[in-house]
Enzyme design. Structure first.
Site, PDB file in Angstrom:
ATOM      1  N   ARG A  69      48.811 108.438   0.636  1.00 31.35           N
ATOM      2  CA  ARG A  69      50.024 108.164   0.127  1.00 31.35           C
ATOM      3  C   ARG A  69      50.109 108.250  -1.523  1.00 31.35           C
ATOM      4  O   ARG A  69      49.377 107.386  -1.755  1.00 31.35           O
ATOM      5  CB  ARG A  69      50.770 106.758   0.772  1.00 31.35           C
ATOM      6  N   HIS A 113      54.717 102.848  -2.120  1.00 36.39           N
ATOM      7  CA  HIS A 113      55.207 102.525  -0.917  1.00 36.39           C
ATOM      8  C   HIS A 113      56.404 103.098  -0.698  1.00 36.39           C
ATOM      9  O   HIS A 113      56.891 103.495   0.208  1.00 36.39           O
ATOM     10  CB  HIS A 113      54.837 101.334  -0.508  1.00 36.39           C
ATOM     11  N   TYR A 156      47.716  97.485  -7.572  1.00 38.79           N
ATOM     12  CA  TYR A 156      46.857  97.097  -6.693  1.00 38.79           C
ATOM     13  C   TYR A 156      45.838  98.338  -6.251  1.00 38.79           C
ATOM     14  O   TYR A 156      45.052  98.116  -5.526  1.00 38.79           O
ATOM     15  CB  TYR A 156      47.431  96.574  -5.160  1.00 38.79           C
TER      16      TYR A 156
HETATM   17  C1  LIG Z   1      57.651  93.818  11.476  1.00 41.39           C
HETATM   18  C2  LIG Z   1      57.556  94.413   9.851  1.00 41.39           C
HETATM   19  N1  LIG Z   1      56.948  93.465   9.210  1.00 41.39           N
HETATM   20  C3  LIG Z   1      57.061  93.985   7.778  1.00 41.39           C
HETATM   21  C4  LIG Z   1      57.732  94.947   7.117  1.00 41.39           C
HETATM   22  C5  LIG Z   1      57.649  95.222   6.048  1.00 41.39           C
HETATM   23  N2  LIG Z   1      57.034  96.797   5.766  1.00 41.39           N
HETATM   24  C6  LIG Z   1      57.709  97.767   5.650  1.00 41.39           C
HETATM   25  S1  LIG Z   1      56.731  99.080   5.609  1.00 41.39           S
HETATM   26  C7  LIG Z   1      55.394  97.968   5.606  1.00 41.39           C
HETATM   27  C8  LIG Z   1      53.892  98.704   5.642  1.00 41.39           C
HETATM   28  C9  LIG Z   1      53.851  99.980   6.689  1.00 41.39           C
HETATM   29  O1  LIG Z   1      52.622 100.263   6.478  1.00 41.39           O
HETATM   30  P1  LIG Z   1      52.233 101.673   7.463  1.00 41.39           P
HETATM   31  O2  LIG Z   1      52.248 101.204   8.704  1.00 41.39           O
HETATM   32  O3  LIG Z   1      50.700 102.008   7.148  1.00 41.39           O
HETATM   33  O4  LIG Z   1      53.020 102.564   7.001  1.00 41.39           O
HETATM   34  P2  LIG Z   1      53.382 103.559   5.594  1.00 41.39           P
HETATM   35  O5  LIG Z   1      54.185 102.625   4.899  1.00 41.39           O
HETATM   36  O6  LIG Z   1      51.798 103.304   4.892  1.00 41.39           O
HETATM   37  O7  LIG Z   1      53.641 104.973   6.148  1.00 41.39           O
HETATM   38  C10 LIG Z   1      55.564  96.797   5.818  1.00 41.39           C
HETATM   39  C11 LIG Z   1      54.590  95.808   5.771  1.00 41.39           C
HETATM   40  C12 LIG Z   1      58.422  95.353   8.370  1.00 41.39           C
HETATM   41  N3  LIG Z   1      59.433  96.534   7.957  1.00 41.39           N
HETATM   42  N4  LIG Z   1      58.501  94.977   9.525  1.00 41.39           N
END
Ligand SMILES: Cc1ncc(C[n+]2csc(CCOP(=O)(O)OP(=O)(O)O)c2C)c(N)n1
Ligand SMILES: [Mg+2]
Lengths: 425, 500
Positions: free
Chosen positions: A311, A315, A324
């Site tokens: 990425r 985010h 970070y």
């Molecule tokens: C159950 C839940 N917990 C926390 C969040 C907040 N949140 C949104 S995206 C994310 C991280 C996702 O990381 P990843 O699965 O690696 O996907 P990426 O964003 O890197 O594509 C978090 C913690 C959420 N949307 N849903």
């Protein structure tokens, strides 16, 4: 379907923390936070304390299995012609166009957000090969449930760009339009994966000529739901592809702190399914792996495909990754740009002469402009939607309610001001 | 009506309340293309580039660099390129520019065309947006009837068209509705457009001719030319010259001032509301940060300033010869440096991120200064390497520049310790708040003759009250007391400063 709700939830929690810290003695909070962080660091560091032991039992460990990423075109653009998948010239060029589209789309969506026209947006910069290569082999009848960072794969399934803009505006009708194309976005990380298994189960029971694909991130693999979903898919021989875009970060949590396992792909063994790790910045490798994944899945063998990518941006539009992670890390991945790598491949294949990049981009921009306009033209909610939403055929009681509410608004037009319609972005 | 876009500061970080304008990338009048960065804004989440929503010209910037702007406040206005204006023809403002679309309000920033669906009819029932409903009532248009001819989608434009056609006009044109405030649509335009007399009410034309320079000036002033009253015409169209524009602006200003005077609220608890912005807010936020980050403790003492007074009297004419006004402050600053050298823990900073205390081996002393805009702390650098006169003239120079606001931001940074001479106004002791992240600040009370016991007798002596606040995370009370003693030693025996 509670798209925005999940997001606002996070925001509210954040703003609460901010307010609390202003009111509370900051020094005490700092201390507390620091303790928390150091506890976390100890808890999450790799297990370095293992000493040489004389073990008799047949232990399996991380080193038992080596997981090599599947790659066709190396980062420098070199490849073995024998490995190149058997695609038509049009398909080769199409892959390029879609990647360019994904990149341009992400750029323009970020701008829209900065103009106040989207609530939030997660850029896919760096994921182009992973998204396009994983979406392209899917068939019309297939389903795709994602997390928001796989737009072109959804567009390939027939989703309209307008609806993606509406989605990121928080217009939840967009989910219904997506669903008409058998696509949906789950904001709850990993939470929708059991539904994927369920959809696949339905396909199996109906003997449908289709597979269901889930797109999710490395962060999602730590949820209980993901374990249940994949394990159960294995038990039930479900036609499902679990495509993990491992971009090595889940917001600010790096992959090393996500799991002590060396890869996501290796988990397939534990769930009793097949798995593969693929170079997610090599569109041909992703395409090849997904093509085989689809074959396996449609025979009732669920699979995990792990696309290893990165990425590049934050985010989402509310994130500042420089807080970070190192620039250096990012630099090394910029050198591994998926689009540039594929351009070199097209050059070697003699196909580059057929690419008019500028014209392609103009076309993409026009498509985006049109989608943007259409999204703007998508009107506000009508009051009767409250009534017509639930039933296919409205029951008389509800019809009467709708009529009387309409009369009420006719009589007291000023009450209309108190009807809160969907906000934009 | 010109096609003006008011761009409000968006919530760029999913729930942020405000942003600081870091840097403008465009000037008023400059032509911009869609998505070109116009301003950098810092929120508590990140610094982001804000792009232009349109191809057009910047009409005015409505916030200053360094200003904290709440989300939703207009920060810049644009004039959208008309369909006849090519993207690179930002300066081609001729007198014939026409408003693009009469009868619709200017699109809001998200580019929503305002003639989009505003009302929808189903089963003979119309659910309308308040603004459309109001418009329909005002113009006596029956919404349901309009929806029959326009299909399910009734727009603001449909209502206006119906109103001017006289079609679908309900018999009951309500009279009271005319008094309602109108939200952007002036349906009575035809009546007022003939109005060219020089009155306070805006002329409100559809089309106005003017020279490019006048047009530019009007843009800077934020005045729509169509509102400016004029007697002149050109080719049958109203023409606004520079004089007409200026007198319109003057009249409007006058009118506003009058209105403001009359608008004084009548209440038995009169109050005035002053925006908490700009320098005031910056001061407030700094104080808040300091107070809620560092636990602060203050230590007080008095200095017998007899010798100090004498020394200054001796040196004053010498200094005056060199054009320097020698006050007590340079003595105090020099004494501070001597004491800081002895107790370096007061010339320090706590680096929380790295868990280190930084002792600084350079001595940049801030001088708290009362200015019209509020408190500022310009810094005199390397006080340890300067003599009294140099310090005096440096203080004079930075303080003056802080007062006339010609001082640069960098001249107010990198202080290591601060002195505040509140005694110049009055009072004795105080509990000054640290200029964070510095760990020490010294306040001087008023130097005055006060009773003092010398050799068992109460005698009048010039006494200087001093108050030292320090960051108790870094500085213990005993350090603060020892530092103060040392400072006192120098101030009571100013000749010691010769050794410095
Ligand atoms: C159950 C839940 N917990 C926390 C969040 C907040 N949140 C949104 S995206 C994310 C991280 C996702 O990381 P990843 O699965 O690696 O996907 P990426 O964003 O890197 O594509 C978090 C913690 C959420 N949307 N849903
Ligand atoms: Mg991730």
């Amino acid at each position: 379907m509670t798209v925005v709700t999940a997001n606002t939830g996070t925001t509210r929690a954040e703003s609460f923390t901010v307010r609390a810290s202003a009111e509370t003695n900051r020094a005490a909070l700092c201390l507390y936070a620091r303790r928390l962080v150091s506890w976390y660091e100890i808890a999450m560091s790799n297990n370095l304390s293992r000493q040489a032991l004389d073990l008799d039992a047949p232990w399996i460990s991380q080193d038992t299995l080596s997981v090599e990423p599947h790659q066709i075109v190396a980062p420098d653009g070199s490849y073995d012609p024998d490995d190149v998948p058997d695609l038509t010239e049009e398909a080769f060029l199409d892959l390029y166009r879609w990647m360019l589209f994904e990149k341009r789309y992400a750029e323009r969506m970020v701008k829209l957000q900065r103009r106040g026209e989207l609530g939030t947006f997660g850029s896919s910069r760096g994921h182009e090969a992973s998204i396009v290569g994983s979406g392209y082999p899917l068939q019309d009848s297939d389903w795709l449930l994602g997390m928001g960072r796989e737009t072109m794969a959804m567009l390939q399934q027939g989703v309209s760009l307008r609806d993606m803009i509406l989605f990121w505006r928080g217009v939840d009708d967009a989910q219904q339009f997506l669903a008409q194309e058998n696509c949906m976005i789950g904001i709850s990380v990993g939470g929708y994966l059991p539904l994927v298994t369920g959809i696949g189960w339905g396909m199996k029971r109906m003997d449908a000529d289709a597979v269901v694909t889930a797109h999710f991130g490395d962060g999602a693999t730590s949820t209980g739901a993901s374990h249940e979903a994949i394990n159960f898919a294995g038990v039930l021989d479900i036609p499902a592809i679990f495509y993990c875009q491992n971009n090595q970060w889940a917001i600010s949590t790096p992959f090393e702190k996500q799991t002590n396992a060396n890869s996501i792909a290796q988990r397939a063994i534990g769930y009793g399914v097949d798995g593969v790790r693929v170079d997610g910045n090599d569109v041909l490798a992703v395409h090849a792996a997904m093509t085989e994944a689809r074959e396996l899945a449609s025979q009732g063998n669920p699979v995990i495909v792990e696309g290893l990518t990165y990425r590049r941006g934050g985010h989402s539009t509310n994130d500042d990754p420089s807080r970070y992670r190192d620039d250096e890390e990012r630099e090394t991945w910029i050198d591994r740009d998926p689009i540039e790598r594929y351009e070199r491949f097209l050059q070697s294949e003699g196909l580059w002469d057929r690419v008019d990049r500028e014209t392609l981009l103009e076309g993409i921009d026009e498509e985006f402009d049109a989608a943007h306009e259409a999204a703007d033209a998508y009107g506000p909610r009508d009051v009767e939607e409250i009534f017509v939403h639930l039933y296919d055929e409205m029951p008389p009681a509800l019809e009467a309610q709708m009529a009387s509410f309409g009369e009420f608004l006719e009589t007291y037009p000023e009450m209309d001001e108190h009807v809160d319609r969907r906000p934009k972005g | 009506m010109e096609d003006t876009i008011e761009f409000e500061l968006p919530d760029v970080g999913e729930g942020v309340a405000e942003g600081e304008i870091v840097a403008w990338h465009v000037e008023s009048g400059e032509h911009v293309s869609e998505n070109q960065t116009v301003v950098e804004v810092e929120t508590d989440k990140a610094v982001v580039d804000i792009p232009s929503p349109v191809d057009g010209a910047v009409r005015s910037r409505l916030a200053e660099e360094g200003e904290q702007v709440p989300v939703g406040e207009t920060i810049i206005t644009f004039e959208r390129d008309g369909p006849e204006t090519s993207a690179d023809a930002g300066d081609s403002e001729t007198g014939t520019r026409e408003s693009a679309d009469d009868g619709t309000v200017a699109p809001s920033i998200d580019g929503v065309a305002t003639d989009r669906t505003e009302a929808c009819s189903q089963n003979g029932r119309v659910f309308a947006r308040p603004s459309v409903r109001r418009l329909a009532r005002k113009t006596g248009v029956d919404l349901a009837a309009v929806s029959e001819t326009s299909g399910l989608q009734v727009t603001r434009r449909d209502v206006l068209a119906a109103a001017s056609d006289g079609v679908a006009t309900a018999e009951h044109t309500s009279v009271d509705a005319v008094e309602e405030t109108d939200h952007g649509v002036d349906v009575d335009r035809s009546a007022s457009s003939g109005n060219t007399a020089a009155e306070e009410s805006p002329a409100d034309r559809d089309r106005t001719l003017a020279m490019p320079a006048t047009r530019k000036r009007a843009r800077e002033l934020g005045v729509p030319l169509d509102d400016v009253s004029t007697d002149e015409t050109c080719d049958g169209h109203a023409f606004v010259g520079p004089e007409a524009l200026e007198s319109f602006v003057a009249a409007r200003k006058h009118e506003r001032a009058e209105r403001d005077q009359h608008a004084e609220p009548v209440s038995d608890r009169p109050e005035r509301r002053i925006p908490y912005t700009g320098v005031r807010r910056t001061i407030g936020e700094r104080m808040e940060q300091s107070m809620y980050t560092a636990p602060q403790v203050s230590h007080h003492d008095t200095v017998d300033a007899s010798e100090l007074v004498e020394t200054r009297q001796q040196l004053e004419p010498e200094a005056a010869d060199q054009g320097v006004d020698l006050t007590y402050l340079p003595f105090v600053m020099k004494a501070c440096v001597a004491a800081l050298e002895a107790y370096p823990v007061l010339n320090a900073e706590l680096d929380e991120d790295n868990g280190e205390i930084i002792e600084k081996r350079y001595y940049n002393l801030g001088v708290a200064t009362d200015t019209d805009a509020g408190l500022m702390v310009p810094v005199v650098e390397d006080v340890d390497r300067k003599n009294l006169l140099e310090i005096a003239s440096d203080v004079q120079s930075v303080v003056e520049r802080a007062r006339d606001r010609s001082i640069s931001r960098t001249e107010m940074e990198n202080g290591t310790f601060t002195v505040t001479n509140i005694g110049a106004i009055g009072g004795q002791f105080g509990t000054p708040i640290l200029n964070y992240p510095e760990v020490g600040i010294l306040a001087l009370g008023a130097l005055a003759e006060r009773p003092r016991v010398v050799d068992g007798e109460v005698v009048p002596r010039p006494v200087l009250p001093i108050s030292l606040t320090s960051d108790h995370r870094v500085v213990d009370g005993s350090d603060a007391a020892r530092f103060t003693n040392e400072l006192k030693r120098y101030l009571e025996n100013p000749s010691l400063l010769l050794l410095e």
